[in-house]
Write an enzyme that holds these catalytic residues in place. Sequence first.
Site, PDB file in Angstrom:
ATOM      1  N   HIS A 178     -65.756 -19.814  46.246  1.00 41.16           N
ATOM      2  CA  HIS A 178     -64.598 -19.145  46.770  1.00 41.16           C
ATOM      3  C   HIS A 178     -64.652 -17.619  46.307  1.00 41.16           C
ATOM      4  O   HIS A 178     -65.162 -17.525  45.306  1.00 41.16           O
ATOM      5  CB  HIS A 178     -63.352 -19.840  46.481  1.00 41.16           C
ATOM      6  CG  HIS A 178     -62.130 -19.377  47.202  1.00 41.16           C
ATOM      7  ND1 HIS A 178     -61.626 -18.181  46.701  1.00 41.16           N
ATOM      8  CD2 HIS A 178     -61.351 -19.621  48.396  1.00 41.16           C
ATOM      9  CE1 HIS A 178     -60.565 -18.145  47.538  1.00 41.16           C
ATOM     10  NE2 HIS A 178     -60.369 -19.043  48.462  1.00 41.16           N
TER      11      HIS A 178
ATOM     12  N   GLY B  10     -54.986 -14.244  51.581  1.00 44.84           N
ATOM     13  CA  GLY B  10     -53.880 -14.332  51.139  1.00 44.84           C
ATOM     14  C   GLY B  10     -52.988 -12.646  51.473  1.00 44.84           C
ATOM     15  O   GLY B  10     -52.158 -12.411  50.625  1.00 44.84           O
TER      16      GLY B  10
ATOM     17  N   GLU C 259     -64.973 -16.362  54.777  1.00 46.75           N
ATOM     18  CA  GLU C 259     -63.643 -15.998  54.563  1.00 46.75           C
ATOM     19  C   GLU C 259     -63.765 -14.411  54.061  1.00 46.75           C
ATOM     20  O   GLU C 259     -64.101 -14.182  53.065  1.00 46.75           O
ATOM     21  CB  GLU C 259     -63.091 -16.778  53.411  1.00 46.75           C
ATOM     22  CG  GLU C 259     -63.027 -18.317  53.627  1.00 46.75           C
ATOM     23  CD  GLU C 259     -61.771 -18.801  52.633  1.00 46.75           C
ATOM     24  OE1 GLU C 259     -61.072 -19.392  53.000  1.00 46.75           O
ATOM     25  OE2 GLU C 259     -62.161 -18.791  51.463  1.00 46.75           O
TER      26      GLU C 259
ATOM     27  N   SER D 172     -55.751 -15.934  55.882  1.00 44.75           N
ATOM     28  CA  SER D 172     -54.603 -15.814  56.462  1.00 44.75           C
ATOM     29  C   SER D 172     -54.274 -16.622  57.693  1.00 44.75           C
ATOM     30  O   SER D 172     -53.671 -16.151  58.787  1.00 44.75           O
ATOM     31  CB  SER D 172     -54.075 -14.374  56.602  1.00 44.75           C
ATOM     32  OG  SER D 172     -54.233 -13.692  55.677  1.00 44.75           O
TER      33      SER D 172
HETATM   34  P1  PGA Z   1     -55.058 -18.012  52.507  1.00 43.61           P
HETATM   35  O1  PGA Z   1     -56.074 -18.384  51.758  1.00 43.61           O
HETATM   36  O2  PGA Z   1     -54.926 -18.837  53.792  1.00 43.61           O
HETATM   37  O3  PGA Z   1     -53.829 -17.832  51.865  1.00 43.61           O
HETATM   38  O4  PGA Z   1     -55.386 -16.399  53.166  1.00 43.61           O
HETATM   39  C1  PGA Z   1     -57.296 -18.786  52.031  1.00 43.61           C
HETATM   40  C2  PGA Z   1     -58.320 -19.238  50.988  1.00 43.61           C
HETATM   41  O5  PGA Z   1     -58.455 -18.537  49.998  1.00 43.61           O
HETATM   42  O6  PGA Z   1     -58.972 -20.177  51.096  1.00 43.61           O
END
Ligand code: PGA
Length: 248
Positions: free
Chosen positions: A92, A170, A164, A209
């Site tokens: 991640h 976030g 991602e 998000s």
């Molecule tokens: P988020 O995080 O949906 O809050 O943007 C996704 C992630 O970090 O896997």
Amino acid sequence: MPKSYMVGNWKMNQTLSEIEDFFSKLKLTSNQNNFWIAPQAVHISTCINLAMKAGVLIGAQNCSANEFGAYTGESAIDSLTELGCHFSIIGHSERRSLYGESNEDINKKVLACIKKGLVPILCIGETLSQRENGETKDVVLFQLEQGLKDVELNNESELIIAYEPVWAIGTGKSASSAQAEEVHQQIRRLLNDKFGATGDEISILYGGSVKPTNVEELLSMPNVNGGLVGGASLKADSFVALCNACSK
Ligand code: PGA
């Protein structure tokens, strides 16, 4: 067609009472073992017990590539599978940026997971400045190639990829469905080059998000095979909405 998944990444969130509340409210209408949650490591056992009734599978947010031994603070894959974990998120962006995980570290974890039957969700994605410099494809495919070095698969269910974009995590600012699909197509091509027909069946999740209001649009793209969701997976009603969209 690759299988669709909705995976909640709870990160370092949720108290025990919030977890109990979450599972008491979780009513999923359809389920093919494709709704997954990764709680904090300390909550894995509790979640496995509570999630069983709801039909949700539990996994880890990280694991060690090493066998049992002197590795203070780490979780062994054998211990995670012994508890009943089904998968582990690997690489991640928060692990890469905050804890210095390299592509080489991540590759070792992916190889160890596959060897031991824990499904790795390999996360890759570019930063905002990399995107603005036109480096998205190079960065993402380099992370993918390095993460998958020496990986051999018996079938497509042994591996999941999550794209991602770091700038979308976030921030409330998701990639558009077209931006996601463009990168997912590039990932798909590399998976096909590496694994042949099996590569066409590997699920590629989008993360960054994702929420109930944008999930359907994202999932309508042919190579977006589900979501890896942080913030919007923490509340039962929101997670159920995401899972419902994934079942359509
Ligand atoms: P988020 O995080 O949906 O809050 O943007 C996704 C992630 O970090 O896997």
